[in-house]
Design an enzyme around this catalytic site. Structure first.
Site, PDB file in Angstrom:
ATOM      1  N   ARG A  38     -19.018   3.899 -36.641  1.00 53.42           N
ATOM      2  CA  ARG A  38     -17.850   3.442 -36.122  1.00 53.42           C
ATOM      3  C   ARG A  38     -16.692   4.366 -36.641  1.00 53.42           C
ATOM      4  O   ARG A  38     -15.990   4.759 -36.167  1.00 53.42           O
ATOM      5  CB  ARG A  38     -17.665   2.035 -36.365  1.00 53.42           C
ATOM      6  N   ALA A 160      -3.445  -7.567 -26.285  1.00 58.94           N
ATOM      7  CA  ALA A 160      -4.820  -7.736 -25.460  1.00 58.94           C
ATOM      8  C   ALA A 160      -5.478  -6.372 -25.091  1.00 58.94           C
ATOM      9  O   ALA A 160      -4.874  -5.179 -25.176  1.00 58.94           O
ATOM     10  CB  ALA A 160      -4.292  -8.399 -24.002  1.00 58.94           C
ATOM     11  N   ASN A 220      -4.235 -18.543 -27.578  1.00 63.43           N
ATOM     12  CA  ASN A 220      -5.161 -18.079 -26.938  1.00 63.43           C
ATOM     13  C   ASN A 220      -5.570 -19.337 -26.044  1.00 63.43           C
ATOM     14  O   ASN A 220      -6.063 -19.127 -24.689  1.00 63.43           O
ATOM     15  CB  ASN A 220      -6.279 -17.759 -27.706  1.00 63.43           C
ATOM     16  N   CYS A 272     -12.719 -13.190 -27.509  1.00 69.95           N
ATOM     17  CA  CYS A 272     -11.874 -14.234 -28.437  1.00 69.95           C
ATOM     18  C   CYS A 272     -11.472 -15.723 -27.374  1.00 69.95           C
ATOM     19  O   CYS A 272     -11.496 -16.534 -28.246  1.00 69.95           O
ATOM     20  CB  CYS A 272     -10.582 -13.508 -28.753  1.00 69.95           C
TER      21      CYS A 272
HETATM   22  P1  NAD Z   1     -14.771  -6.019 -34.275  1.00 71.88           P
HETATM   23  O1  NAD Z   1     -16.079  -6.523 -34.243  1.00 71.88           O
HETATM   24  O2  NAD Z   1     -14.374  -4.925 -33.213  1.00 71.88           O
HETATM   25  O3  NAD Z   1     -14.241  -5.348 -35.548  1.00 71.88           O
HETATM   26  C1  NAD Z   1     -14.337  -6.000 -36.765  1.00 71.88           C
HETATM   27  C2  NAD Z   1     -14.873  -4.826 -37.800  1.00 71.88           C
HETATM   28  O4  NAD Z   1     -14.987  -5.217 -39.122  1.00 71.88           O
HETATM   29  C3  NAD Z   1     -16.420  -4.343 -37.320  1.00 71.88           C
HETATM   30  O5  NAD Z   1     -16.286  -2.980 -37.278  1.00 71.88           O
HETATM   31  C4  NAD Z   1     -17.137  -4.703 -38.933  1.00 71.88           C
HETATM   32  O6  NAD Z   1     -18.112  -3.731 -39.240  1.00 71.88           O
HETATM   33  C5  NAD Z   1     -16.029  -4.639 -39.693  1.00 71.88           C
HETATM   34  N1  NAD Z   1     -16.082  -5.534 -40.997  1.00 71.88           N
HETATM   35  C6  NAD Z   1     -16.946  -6.576 -40.945  1.00 71.88           C
HETATM   36  N2  NAD Z   1     -17.165  -6.942 -42.437  1.00 71.88           N
HETATM   37  C7  NAD Z   1     -16.691  -6.003 -43.055  1.00 71.88           C
HETATM   38  C8  NAD Z   1     -16.538  -5.773 -44.632  1.00 71.88           C
HETATM   39  N3  NAD Z   1     -16.923  -6.635 -45.382  1.00 71.88           N
HETATM   40  N4  NAD Z   1     -15.863  -4.544 -44.901  1.00 71.88           N
HETATM   41  C9  NAD Z   1     -15.536  -3.536 -44.073  1.00 71.88           C
HETATM   42  N5  NAD Z   1     -15.673  -4.016 -42.598  1.00 71.88           N
HETATM   43  C10 NAD Z   1     -16.184  -4.952 -42.357  1.00 71.88           C
HETATM   44  O7  NAD Z   1     -13.668  -7.234 -34.112  1.00 71.88           O
HETATM   45  P2  NAD Z   1     -12.159  -7.047 -33.193  1.00 71.88           P
HETATM   46  O8  NAD Z   1     -12.386  -7.440 -31.787  1.00 71.88           O
HETATM   47  O9  NAD Z   1     -11.563  -6.147 -33.877  1.00 71.88           O
HETATM   48  O10 NAD Z   1     -11.709  -8.436 -33.957  1.00 71.88           O
HETATM   49  C11 NAD Z   1     -11.159  -8.711 -35.223  1.00 71.88           C
HETATM   50  C12 NAD Z   1     -10.358  -9.985 -35.681  1.00 71.88           C
HETATM   51  O11 NAD Z   1      -9.219  -9.930 -34.767  1.00 71.88           O
HETATM   52  C13 NAD Z   1     -11.243 -11.110 -34.989  1.00 71.88           C
HETATM   53  O12 NAD Z   1     -10.787 -12.231 -35.717  1.00 71.88           O
HETATM   54  C14 NAD Z   1     -10.667 -11.418 -33.677  1.00 71.88           C
HETATM   55  O13 NAD Z   1     -10.586 -12.837 -33.309  1.00 71.88           O
HETATM   56  C15 NAD Z   1      -9.154 -11.103 -33.861  1.00 71.88           C
HETATM   57  N6  NAD Z   1      -8.344 -10.412 -32.619  1.00 71.88           N
HETATM   58  C16 NAD Z   1      -9.212  -9.759 -31.684  1.00 71.88           C
HETATM   59  C17 NAD Z   1      -8.455  -9.265 -30.632  1.00 71.88           C
HETATM   60  C18 NAD Z   1      -9.260  -8.367 -29.546  1.00 71.88           C
HETATM   61  O14 NAD Z   1      -8.491  -8.025 -28.769  1.00 71.88           O
HETATM   62  N7  NAD Z   1     -10.253  -7.899 -29.781  1.00 71.88           N
HETATM   63  C19 NAD Z   1      -7.053  -9.588 -30.578  1.00 71.88           C
HETATM   64  C20 NAD Z   1      -6.489 -10.168 -31.355  1.00 71.88           C
HETATM   65  C21 NAD Z   1      -7.353 -10.842 -32.445  1.00 71.88           C
HETATM   66  C1  UGA Z   2      -6.538 -12.197 -24.963  1.00 76.19           C
HETATM   67  C2  UGA Z   2      -5.078 -12.413 -25.265  1.00 76.19           C
HETATM   68  O1  UGA Z   2      -4.277 -12.242 -24.000  1.00 76.19           O
HETATM   69  C3  UGA Z   2      -4.377 -11.708 -26.474  1.00 76.19           C
HETATM   70  O2  UGA Z   2      -2.852 -12.250 -26.315  1.00 76.19           O
HETATM   71  C4  UGA Z   2      -5.010 -12.188 -27.546  1.00 76.19           C
HETATM   72  O3  UGA Z   2      -4.850 -11.208 -28.718  1.00 76.19           O
HETATM   73  C5  UGA Z   2      -6.682 -11.696 -27.327  1.00 76.19           C
HETATM   74  O4  UGA Z   2      -7.054 -12.307 -26.351  1.00 76.19           O
HETATM   75  C6  UGA Z   2      -7.524 -12.171 -28.601  1.00 76.19           C
HETATM   76  O5  UGA Z   2      -7.059 -13.065 -29.413  1.00 76.19           O
HETATM   77  O6  UGA Z   2      -8.278 -11.550 -28.627  1.00 76.19           O
HETATM   78  P1  UGA Z   2      -7.892 -10.185 -24.010  1.00 76.19           P
HETATM   79  O7  UGA Z   2      -9.007 -10.970 -24.160  1.00 76.19           O
HETATM   80  O8  UGA Z   2      -7.976  -8.656 -24.674  1.00 76.19           O
HETATM   81  O9  UGA Z   2      -6.599 -10.615 -24.790  1.00 76.19           O
HETATM   82  O10 UGA Z   2      -7.478  -9.828 -22.567  1.00 76.19           O
HETATM   83  P2  UGA Z   2      -6.522 -10.960 -21.549  1.00 76.19           P
HETATM   84  O11 UGA Z   2      -5.758 -10.056 -20.739  1.00 76.19           O
HETATM   85  O12 UGA Z   2      -6.146 -12.094 -22.197  1.00 76.19           O
HETATM   86  O13 UGA Z   2      -7.950 -11.255 -20.482  1.00 76.19           O
HETATM   87  C7  UGA Z   2      -9.056 -12.093 -20.779  1.00 76.19           C
HETATM   88  C8  UGA Z   2      -9.939 -12.552 -19.729  1.00 76.19           C
HETATM   89  O14 UGA Z   2      -9.276 -13.256 -18.676  1.00 76.19           O
HETATM   90  C9  UGA Z   2     -10.391 -11.179 -18.901  1.00 76.19           C
HETATM   91  O15 UGA Z   2     -11.735 -11.359 -18.727  1.00 76.19           O
HETATM   92  C10 UGA Z   2      -9.429 -11.322 -17.737  1.00 76.19           C
HETATM   93  O16 UGA Z   2      -9.998 -10.521 -16.714  1.00 76.19           O
HETATM   94  C11 UGA Z   2      -9.155 -12.958 -17.406  1.00 76.19           C
HETATM   95  N1  UGA Z   2      -8.054 -12.918 -16.760  1.00 76.19           N
HETATM   96  C12 UGA Z   2      -6.883 -12.800 -17.206  1.00 76.19           C
HETATM   97  C13 UGA Z   2      -8.115 -13.775 -15.368  1.00 76.19           C
HETATM   98  O17 UGA Z   2      -9.394 -14.080 -14.911  1.00 76.19           O
HETATM   99  N2  UGA Z   2      -6.908 -14.053 -14.957  1.00 76.19           N
HETATM  100  C14 UGA Z   2      -5.717 -13.765 -15.551  1.00 76.19           C
HETATM  101  O18 UGA Z   2      -4.921 -14.100 -14.643  1.00 76.19           O
HETATM  102  C15 UGA Z   2      -5.690 -13.010 -16.615  1.00 76.19           C
END
Ligand code: NAD
Ligand code: UGA
Length: 456
Positions: A38, A160, A220, A272
């Site tokens: 990564r 998002a 969420n 999430c």
């Molecule tokens: P992800 O799995 O894409 O990334 C997490 C990374 O952390 C991985 O690459 C992993 O290798 C690394 N990691 C784990 N343990 C580690 C360590 N000890 N040292 C260094 N690296 C380490 O996850 P993500 O989607 O980025 O989500 C991260 C957090 O943010 C989660 O709690 C998720 O709920 C939250 N979040 C995600 C989103 C989203 O859109 N994906 C949006 C808001 C919040």
């Molecule tokens: C969601 C939240 O929107 C973010 O604010 C939050 O930070 C994030 O989760 C997180 O904590 O990971 P994300 O999952 O990236 O973001 O995308 P969304 O746009 O929320 O869509 C989620 C799912 O709902 C998708 O599968 C989308 O297609 C679906 N969706 C969304 C619907 O089916 N209908 C809608 O009207 C909107």
């Protein structure tokens, strides 16, 4: 100048730090991860995630004030502020399995920070966590016995996928929670100072730690609840002749309800929503609030029902058998403009159709590699085809499972000509022009609308 470190170079760590690096050129930002592949991808021309606007932003800042590294220990030692953005998936074992958050990666990070620190630091919870995790973090960090002081601040992320850069550059709000002590408030101010470089101060909300942690789960849950609510109504529309798009428009015009997040679909996906609601459910159960837990759990159950209902509708439309029939799934990303397939409803539909012994071909402009990895052993039974026309050729049915705009713009007349008759289209995202598809000869099944079929 501050040394800012982010542990975890994933969908959150990478984009958020790229934006901070660009908006705060005076700070040095390092993103570390234990996943070498990564980090190598973040250092290359092919970033590990697809996100509109991200390539340009990383190119503008990388090796100037934004750095990617696998040397976690060294960078912890140098950091003043550490954002922790590691994964917090649903626990798959032991107590709370299937609901509670698996905090092992989180706790390992806390211990690693402790082991490698010789100066005081601010540790920022960026990952989504159960309420009061900051307290556990404080207990670990402040167990050093050397008088070294750590402040734990909560700064949940609301971006998002697909709009991550836009959301970070122009957030609805930034939420920062901290202890109401002089030291906690000083740490809070340090994080406010970072965001106020580009976010208007009135959009930066400060709260206590527990409100901040809980607000992330609740945001969420509310978003997902809207989707489950409109999806529940879509089933009723299909039985009554109402059109769910018209219903959503009519209710969304009420300013108290608002128009967003009312698109009925095959179901919500993403890493999430499901995990965070189940985390909330577990928290309620843990606090003895079983009725509250049941209320929120229903949001997830409704989503599972919607996915299952979509597949049942396909089966019954196609004369109750799809065995041996080629079915093209158009779109496998969990939403448009991302390569992410985690918890994608397309994968749930794919697995259910494989159970029915259909021949599945999947097409997507960005998400095929992730889909192949996520399907595991099932991937051997699926054809992955980047060209949507080749995917649809010879198919009995096509199903739209991601709201990619390019899928709405395909030449459906040509696709119809290449398919087995009677040809079926199942629009799991309501992005196609259903009347014109029907006129071409398709039997059309949309979400929350009466089907358009050529049979009596
Ligand atoms: P992800 O799995 O894409 O990334 C997490 C990374 O952390 C991985 O690459 C992993 O290798 C690394 N990691 C784990 N343990 C580690 C360590 N000890 N040292 C260094 N690296 C380490 O996850 P993500 O989607 O980025 O989500 C991260 C957090 O943010 C989660 O709690 C998720 O709920 C939250 N979040 C995600 C989103 C989203 O859109 N994906 C949006 C808001 C919040
Ligand atoms: C969601 C939240 O929107 C973010 O604010 C939050 O930070 C994030 O989760 C997180 O904590 O990971 P994300 O999952 O990236 O973001 O995308 P969304 O746009 O929320 O869509 C989620 C799912 O709902 C998708 O599968 C989308 O297609 C679906 N969706 C969304 C619907 O089916 N209908 C809608 O009207 C909107």
């Amino acid at each position: 100048m501050a040394n800012i470190l982010c542990i975890g170079a994933g969908y959150v760590g990478g984009p958020t730090m790229a934006v901070i690096a660009q908006k705060c050129p005076q700070h040095r930002v390092v993103v570390v991860d234990i996943n070498e592949a990564r980090i190598a991808a973040w250092q290359s021309d092919h970033l590990p995630i697809y996100e509109p606007g991200l390539d340009d932003m990383v190119r503008a800042t990388r090796n100037k004030n934004l750095f990617f590294s696998t040397e976690v220990d060294r960078h912890i030692a140098e950091a003043d502020i550490i954002f922790v953005s590691v994964n917090t998936p649903t626990k798959t074992f032991g107590q709370g399995a299937g609901k509670a958050a698996d905090l092992q990666y989180w706790e390992k990070t806390a211990r690693q920070i402790l082991q490698n620190s010789t100066t005081p630091k601010i540790v920022v919870e960026k990952s989504t966590l159960p309420v009061r995790t900051a307290e556990a973090m404080e207990h670990i960090l402040n167990s050093n016995g050397e008088g070294l002081h750590f402040d734990v601040v909560s700064n949940p992320e609301f971006l998002a996928e697909g709009t991550a850069v836009r959301n970070m550059e122009n957030p609805d709000r930034v939420l920062i929670g901290a202890r109401e002590t002089p030291s906690g408030q000083k740490a809070l101010q340090a994080i406010v100072d970072i965001y106020s470089q580009w976010v208007p101060r009135e959009r930066i909300i400060t709260t206590n730690l527990w409100s901040s942690e809980l607000s992330k789960l609740v945001a969420n849950a509310f978003l997902a609840q809207r989707i489950s609510s409109i999806n529940a109504i879509s089933a009723l529309c299909e039985k009554t002749g109402a059109n769910v798009n018209e219903v959503a428009h009519a209710i969304g015009m009420d300013s108290r309800i608002g128009p967003h997040f009312l698109n009925a679909s095959v179901g919500f996906g993403g890493s999430c929503f499901r995990k965070d609601i189940l985390n909330l459910v577990y928290l309620c159960e843990y606090c003895g609030l079983s009725e509250i837990a049941g209320y929120w759990e229903q949001v997830v159950k409704m989503n599972e029902h919607q996915e299952a209902r979509f597949v049942s509708n396909m089966l019954s439309a196609m004369f109750n058998t799809v065995a041996g029939k080629r079915i093209a799934l158009l779109g496998v990303a969990f939403k448009a403009n991302t390569s992410d397939t985690r918890e994608s409803p397309a994968l749930a539909v794919c697995r259910a159709l494989l159970e029915e012994r259909a021949e599945i071909v999947i097409t997507d402009s960005h998400a095929l590699d992730n889909a192949r990895a996520d399907l595991g052993a099932d991937a051997r039974r699926v054809t992955f085809e980047p060209d949507p026309y080749a995917a649809a050729a010879g198919a009995y049915a096509i199903a739209i499972l991601t709201e990619w705009s390019y899928l709405a713009e395909l030449d459906y007349q040509a696709i119809y000509q290449s398919m087995v008759r009677p040809a079926f289209v199942f629009d799991g995202r309501n992005i196609l022009d259903h009347q014109s598809l029907f006129k071409m000869g398709f039997n059309v099944y949309a979400i929350g609308k009466p089907p358009l079929v050529h049979f009596q």
